[in-house]
Motif scaffolding. Structure first.
Motif, mmCIF file in Angstrom:
data_model
loop_
_atom_site.group_PDB
_atom_site.id
_atom_site.type_symbol
_atom_site.label_atom_id
_atom_site.label_comp_id
_atom_site.label_asym_id
_atom_site.label_seq_id
_atom_site.Cartn_x
_atom_site.Cartn_y
_atom_site.Cartn_z
ATOM 1 N N ASN A 1 -1.844 -1.004 -8.814
ATOM 2 C CA ASN A 1 -2.196 -1.926 -7.574
ATOM 3 C C ASN A 1 -2.841 -3.264 -8.174
ATOM 4 O O ASN A 1 -2.606 -4.190 -7.907
ATOM 5 N N ASN B 1 0.759 -1.262 0.067
ATOM 6 C CA ASN B 1 0.208 -0.065 -0.114
ATOM 7 C C ASN B 1 0.751 1.242 0.087
ATOM 8 O O ASN B 1 0.465 2.260 -0.275
ATOM 9 N N ALA C 1 1.009 2.183 -3.554
ATOM 10 C CA ALA C 1 -0.154 2.711 -4.029
ATOM 11 C C ALA C 1 -0.424 4.064 -3.764
ATOM 12 O O ALA C 1 -0.726 5.112 -4.460
#
Lengths: 117, 173
Positions: free
Chosen positions: B63, B44, B47
Protein backbone atom coordinates in the motif's frame (compact mmCIF):
# COMPACT_ATOMS: atom_id res chain seq x y z
CA UNK A 1 -21.64 -9.74 6.68
CA UNK A 2 -21.60 -10.06 10.45
CA UNK A 3 -23.56 -8.16 13.08
CA UNK A 4 -20.64 -5.86 13.90
CA UNK A 5 -20.45 -4.86 10.23
CA UNK A 6 -24.04 -3.68 10.19
CA UNK A 7 -23.67 -1.82 13.50
CA UNK A 8 -20.58 0.04 12.27
CA UNK A 9 -22.03 0.97 8.88
CA UNK A 10 -25.41 2.06 10.23
CA UNK A 11 -23.87 4.11 13.07
CA UNK A 12 -21.44 5.85 10.71
CA UNK A 13 -24.18 6.66 8.21
CA UNK A 14 -26.53 7.88 10.95
CA UNK A 15 -23.90 10.19 12.45
CA UNK A 16 -22.95 11.50 9.01
CA UNK A 17 -26.54 12.20 7.98
CA UNK A 18 -27.31 13.83 11.33
CA UNK A 19 -24.34 16.19 10.96
CA UNK A 20 -25.31 16.97 7.36
CA UNK A 21 -28.92 17.71 8.25
CA UNK A 22 -28.17 19.91 11.26
CA UNK A 23 -29.61 23.32 10.43
CA UNK A 24 -26.96 25.80 9.46
CA UNK A 25 -27.47 29.51 9.87
CA UNK A 26 -27.02 31.59 6.77
CA UNK A 27 -23.60 33.20 6.35
CA UNK A 28 -22.86 36.83 7.01
CA UNK A 29 -19.26 37.29 5.98
CA UNK A 30 -16.32 35.56 4.38
CA UNK A 31 -13.17 35.05 6.41
CA UNK A 32 -9.96 34.35 4.50
CA UNK A 33 -7.33 32.36 6.36
CA UNK A 34 -3.79 31.91 5.08
CA UNK A 35 -1.43 29.45 6.82
CA UNK A 36 -4.09 29.15 9.50
CA UNK A 37 -3.97 32.83 10.33
CA UNK A 38 -6.52 35.54 9.74
CA UNK A 39 -5.89 37.33 6.46
CA UNK A 40 -8.97 39.33 5.52
CA UNK A 41 -12.73 39.54 5.88
CA UNK A 42 -15.41 40.41 3.33
CA UNK A 43 -19.19 40.92 3.64
CA UNK A 44 -21.18 38.45 1.53
CA UNK A 45 -23.66 41.17 0.62
CA UNK A 46 -21.26 42.93 -1.73
CA UNK A 47 -20.24 41.22 -5.00
CA UNK A 48 -16.52 41.35 -5.76
CA UNK A 49 -13.55 39.46 -7.19
CA UNK A 50 -10.45 39.21 -5.04
CA UNK A 51 -7.05 38.41 -6.53
CA UNK A 52 -4.45 36.80 -4.28
CA UNK A 53 -0.96 35.46 -4.99
CA UNK A 54 -1.88 31.93 -6.07
CA UNK A 55 -5.67 32.11 -6.10
CA UNK A 56 -8.60 34.31 -6.94
CA UNK A 57 -12.10 34.00 -5.57
CA UNK A 58 -15.39 35.68 -6.26
CA UNK A 59 -18.35 36.71 -4.14
CA UNK A 60 -21.54 36.76 -6.16
CA UNK A 61 -25.15 36.80 -4.92
CA UNK A 62 -24.05 35.88 -1.40
CA UNK A 63 -22.08 32.84 -2.61
CA UNK A 64 -18.33 32.38 -2.65
CA UNK A 65 -16.34 30.30 -5.11
CA UNK A 66 -12.73 29.98 -6.21
CA UNK A 67 -12.20 31.16 -9.76
CA UNK A 68 -8.42 30.77 -10.15
CA UNK A 69 -5.78 28.53 -8.57
CA UNK A 70 -2.23 27.91 -9.72
CA UNK A 71 -1.95 24.50 -8.04
CA UNK A 72 -1.83 21.36 -10.24
CA UNK A 73 -4.77 19.61 -8.58
CA UNK A 74 -7.34 22.40 -8.69
CA UNK A 75 -9.61 20.71 -6.14
CA UNK A 76 -10.76 24.09 -4.86
CA UNK A 77 -11.90 25.08 -8.36
CA UNK A 78 -14.13 22.00 -8.45
CA UNK A 79 -15.61 22.79 -5.02
CA UNK A 80 -19.21 23.90 -5.00
CA UNK A 81 -19.96 27.54 -4.10
CA UNK A 82 -20.42 28.06 -0.35
CA UNK A 83 -22.85 30.41 1.35
CA UNK A 84 -23.84 29.03 4.76
CA UNK A 85 -22.10 29.53 8.10
CA UNK A 86 -19.41 26.94 8.77
CA UNK A 87 -18.93 25.96 5.13
CA UNK A 88 -15.54 26.47 3.58
CA UNK A 89 -13.45 26.08 0.47
CA UNK A 90 -9.91 24.91 1.05
CA UNK A 91 -6.90 25.13 -1.25
CA UNK A 92 -4.48 22.76 0.42
CA UNK A 93 -1.40 23.40 -1.77
CA UNK A 94 -1.58 27.15 -1.10
CA UNK A 95 -2.78 26.71 2.49
CA UNK A 96 -5.68 29.03 1.83
CA UNK A 97 -9.08 28.72 3.47
CA UNK A 98 -12.23 30.60 2.56
CA UNK A 99 -14.61 30.22 5.48
CA UNK A 100 -18.15 31.50 5.79
CA UNK A 101 -19.03 32.87 9.23
CA UNK A 102 -22.45 33.54 10.65
CA UNK A 103 -23.69 36.32 12.89
CA UNK A 104 -22.41 35.12 16.22
CA UNK A 105 -19.43 33.03 15.28
CA UNK A 106 -16.92 33.09 18.07
CA UNK A 107 -14.11 32.16 15.69
CA UNK A 108 -12.75 28.81 16.89
CA UNK A 109 -9.48 29.63 15.15
CA UNK A 110 -8.73 32.27 17.75
CA UNK A 111 -8.01 29.23 19.93
CA UNK A 112 -6.65 26.70 17.46
CA UNK A 113 -5.00 29.07 15.00
CA UNK A 114 -1.51 28.27 13.83
CA UNK A 115 -1.36 24.71 15.14
CA UNK A 116 1.32 22.83 13.23
CA UNK A 117 0.98 25.18 10.28
CA UNK B 1 14.99 -18.71 2.38
CA UNK B 2 14.96 -21.02 -0.61
CA UNK B 3 15.46 -19.44 -4.00
CA UNK B 4 12.21 -20.71 -5.48
CA UNK B 5 10.07 -19.57 -2.57
CA UNK B 6 11.76 -16.19 -2.61
CA UNK B 7 11.10 -15.80 -6.33
CA UNK B 8 7.48 -16.84 -5.89
CA UNK B 9 6.98 -14.32 -3.10
CA UNK B 10 8.64 -11.51 -5.04
CA UNK B 11 6.54 -12.25 -8.12
CA UNK B 12 3.34 -12.40 -6.05
CA UNK B 13 3.88 -9.00 -4.41
CA UNK B 14 5.03 -7.54 -7.73
CA UNK B 15 1.79 -8.62 -9.40
CA UNK B 16 -0.25 -7.27 -6.49
CA UNK B 17 1.56 -3.92 -6.60
CA UNK B 18 0.97 -3.71 -10.36
CA UNK B 19 -2.71 -4.50 -9.85
CA UNK B 20 -3.03 -1.82 -7.15
CA UNK B 21 -1.33 0.73 -9.42
CA UNK B 22 -3.71 -0.07 -12.29
CA UNK B 23 -6.68 0.39 -9.94
CA UNK B 24 -5.23 3.72 -8.76
CA UNK B 25 -4.92 4.77 -12.39
CA UNK B 26 -8.51 3.77 -13.20
CA UNK B 27 -9.71 5.72 -10.18
CA UNK B 28 -7.68 8.75 -11.27
CA UNK B 29 -9.68 8.82 -14.52
CA UNK B 30 -13.02 9.10 -12.72
CA UNK B 31 -14.47 12.61 -12.44
CA UNK B 32 -14.14 14.25 -9.02
CA UNK B 33 -17.31 15.15 -7.14
CA UNK B 34 -17.70 18.65 -5.69
CA UNK B 35 -16.10 17.77 -2.38
CA UNK B 36 -12.35 17.07 -2.24
CA UNK B 37 -11.43 13.79 -0.60
CA UNK B 38 -14.40 11.79 -1.83
CA UNK B 39 -13.15 8.83 -3.79
CA UNK B 40 -13.85 5.15 -4.32
CA UNK B 41 -10.57 3.78 -3.00
CA UNK B 42 -10.45 0.96 -5.56
CA UNK B 43 -6.85 0.10 -4.67
CA UNK B 44 -8.08 -0.77 -1.20
CA UNK B 45 -9.35 -4.03 -2.70
CA UNK B 46 -5.73 -5.12 -3.15
CA UNK B 47 -4.76 -3.99 0.36
CA UNK B 48 -7.63 -6.02 1.82
CA UNK B 49 -6.81 -9.13 -0.18
CA UNK B 50 -3.17 -8.92 0.94
CA UNK B 51 -4.23 -8.32 4.53
CA UNK B 52 -6.31 -11.50 4.55
CA UNK B 53 -3.92 -13.59 2.46
CA UNK B 54 -0.48 -12.57 3.74
CA UNK B 55 -0.97 -10.45 6.85
CA UNK B 56 -0.09 -6.90 7.84
CA UNK B 57 3.51 -6.46 6.55
CA UNK B 58 2.66 -7.36 2.96
CA UNK B 59 -0.48 -5.22 2.90
CA UNK B 60 1.25 -2.22 4.46
CA UNK B 61 4.33 -2.50 2.22
CA UNK B 62 2.38 -2.78 -1.01
CA UNK B 63 0.00 0.00 0.00
CA UNK B 64 2.82 2.44 0.86
CA UNK B 65 4.64 1.65 -2.39
CA UNK B 66 1.39 2.00 -4.32
CA UNK B 67 0.65 5.46 -2.85
CA UNK B 68 4.21 6.69 -3.51
CA UNK B 69 4.31 5.36 -7.09
CA UNK B 70 0.77 6.45 -7.97
CA UNK B 71 1.43 10.01 -6.78
CA UNK B 72 4.78 10.17 -8.58
CA UNK B 73 3.08 8.99 -11.78
CA UNK B 74 -0.14 10.99 -11.75
CA UNK B 75 -0.39 12.95 -8.52
CA UNK B 76 1.74 15.43 -6.65
CA UNK B 77 4.03 15.43 -3.63
CA UNK B 78 1.35 17.25 -1.63
CA UNK B 79 -1.27 14.62 -2.36
CA UNK B 80 1.31 11.92 -1.57
CA UNK B 81 1.52 13.15 2.03
CA UNK B 82 -2.25 12.88 2.42
CA UNK B 83 -2.32 9.54 0.67
CA UNK B 84 0.39 8.09 2.92
CA UNK B 85 -1.25 9.45 6.05
CA UNK B 86 -4.61 7.94 5.11
CA UNK B 87 -3.21 4.75 3.60
CA UNK B 88 -0.99 3.75 6.51
CA UNK B 89 -3.54 4.46 9.25
CA UNK B 90 -6.34 2.76 7.31
CA UNK B 91 -4.30 -0.44 6.80
CA UNK B 92 -3.27 -0.51 10.49
CA UNK B 93 -6.89 -0.08 11.57
CA UNK B 94 -8.08 -2.76 9.14
CA UNK B 95 -5.38 -5.14 10.40
CA UNK B 96 -6.59 -4.69 13.99
CA UNK B 97 -10.23 -5.29 13.07
CA UNK B 98 -9.29 -8.20 10.82
CA UNK B 99 -7.40 -9.82 13.69
CA UNK B 100 -10.30 -9.30 16.09
CA UNK B 101 -12.35 -11.63 13.89
CA UNK B 102 -15.61 -9.88 14.68
CA UNK B 103 -16.06 -8.36 11.26
CA UNK B 104 -16.24 -9.58 7.70
CA UNK B 105 -14.02 -7.98 5.03
CA UNK B 106 -16.87 -5.61 4.09
CA UNK B 107 -17.10 -4.13 7.59
CA UNK B 108 -13.32 -4.03 7.99
CA UNK B 109 -13.10 -2.13 4.71
CA UNK B 110 -15.84 0.33 5.71
CA UNK B 111 -13.90 1.09 8.90
CA UNK B 112 -10.77 1.49 6.78
CA UNK B 113 -12.56 4.00 4.55
CA UNK B 114 -13.67 6.05 7.55
CA UNK B 115 -10.20 6.03 9.12
CA UNK B 116 -8.63 6.93 5.76
CA UNK B 117 -10.79 10.03 5.39
CA UNK B 118 -10.41 11.01 9.03
CA UNK B 119 -6.61 10.72 8.80
CA UNK B 120 -6.59 12.95 5.72
CA UNK B 121 -8.71 15.55 7.52
CA UNK B 122 -6.30 15.53 10.47
CA UNK B 123 -3.40 15.86 8.06
CA UNK B 124 -5.13 18.79 6.34
CA UNK B 125 -5.77 20.37 9.74
CA UNK B 126 -2.04 20.24 10.46
CA UNK B 127 -1.14 21.65 7.04
CA UNK B 128 -3.64 24.52 7.05
CA UNK B 129 -3.42 25.14 10.80
CA UNK B 130 -7.19 25.45 10.95
CA UNK B 131 -10.03 23.13 11.79
CA UNK B 132 -12.13 24.63 8.97
CA UNK B 133 -11.50 21.50 6.84
CA UNK B 134 -13.74 19.57 9.23
CA UNK B 135 -16.68 21.19 7.45
CA UNK B 136 -16.18 18.28 5.02
CA UNK B 137 -16.37 15.69 7.80
CA UNK B 138 -20.05 14.61 7.48
CA UNK B 139 -19.79 14.10 3.71
CA UNK B 140 -16.46 12.29 4.06
CA UNK B 141 -17.82 10.06 6.84
CA UNK B 142 -20.73 8.93 4.67
CA UNK B 143 -18.68 8.53 1.50
CA UNK B 144 -15.90 6.70 3.36
CA UNK B 145 -18.40 4.23 4.82
CA UNK B 146 -20.20 3.54 1.54
CA UNK B 147 -17.08 3.38 -0.65
CA UNK B 148 -15.32 1.24 1.95
CA UNK B 149 -18.29 -1.11 2.03
CA UNK B 150 -18.27 -1.36 -1.75
CA UNK B 151 -14.55 -2.11 -2.06
CA UNK B 152 -14.89 -4.49 0.88
CA UNK B 153 -17.60 -6.47 -0.92
CA UNK B 154 -15.38 -6.61 -4.03
CA UNK B 155 -12.48 -7.89 -1.93
CA UNK B 156 -14.74 -10.44 -0.19
CA UNK B 157 -15.78 -11.76 -3.59
CA UNK B 158 -12.18 -11.97 -4.73
CA UNK B 159 -11.10 -13.67 -1.50
CA UNK B 160 -13.78 -16.32 -1.95
CA UNK B 161 -12.67 -17.00 -5.52
CA UNK B 162 -8.92 -17.03 -4.84
CA UNK B 163 -7.29 -20.34 -3.85
CA UNK B 164 -6.30 -20.45 -0.20
CA UNK B 165 -2.67 -19.71 -0.85
CA UNK B 166 -1.93 -18.09 2.50
CA UNK B 167 0.49 -20.86 3.50
CA UNK B 168 2.16 -20.90 0.15
CA UNK B 169 3.03 -17.22 0.32
CA UNK B 170 3.73 -16.64 3.97
CA UNK B 171 5.58 -19.95 4.48
CA UNK B 172 8.67 -18.46 2.94
CA UNK B 173 8.90 -15.53 5.36
Amino acid sequence: MKKADFILVLCALAVGLLLLLLPKSSGERLTVLCDGEFFAEYPLSRDCVVELAGNAFEIRDGEVFMCRADCPGGDCLKSRPVSRAGESIVCLPNRLILRIDGKDNDAPDAVTGGVGG
Amino acid sequence: MKGKAYARRTAFFGVMLALALVLSFVEHQLPSPGIPGIKLGLANVVALILLYKTGLPGALGVNVLRVVLANLLFGSVASMVYGLCGGILAVLCMALLCRSGRMSPAGVSAAGGIVHNLAQLLCATLVTGSTAVFAYFPALLISGTLCGLLTGLCAAGALRALPNSRNEVSKSK
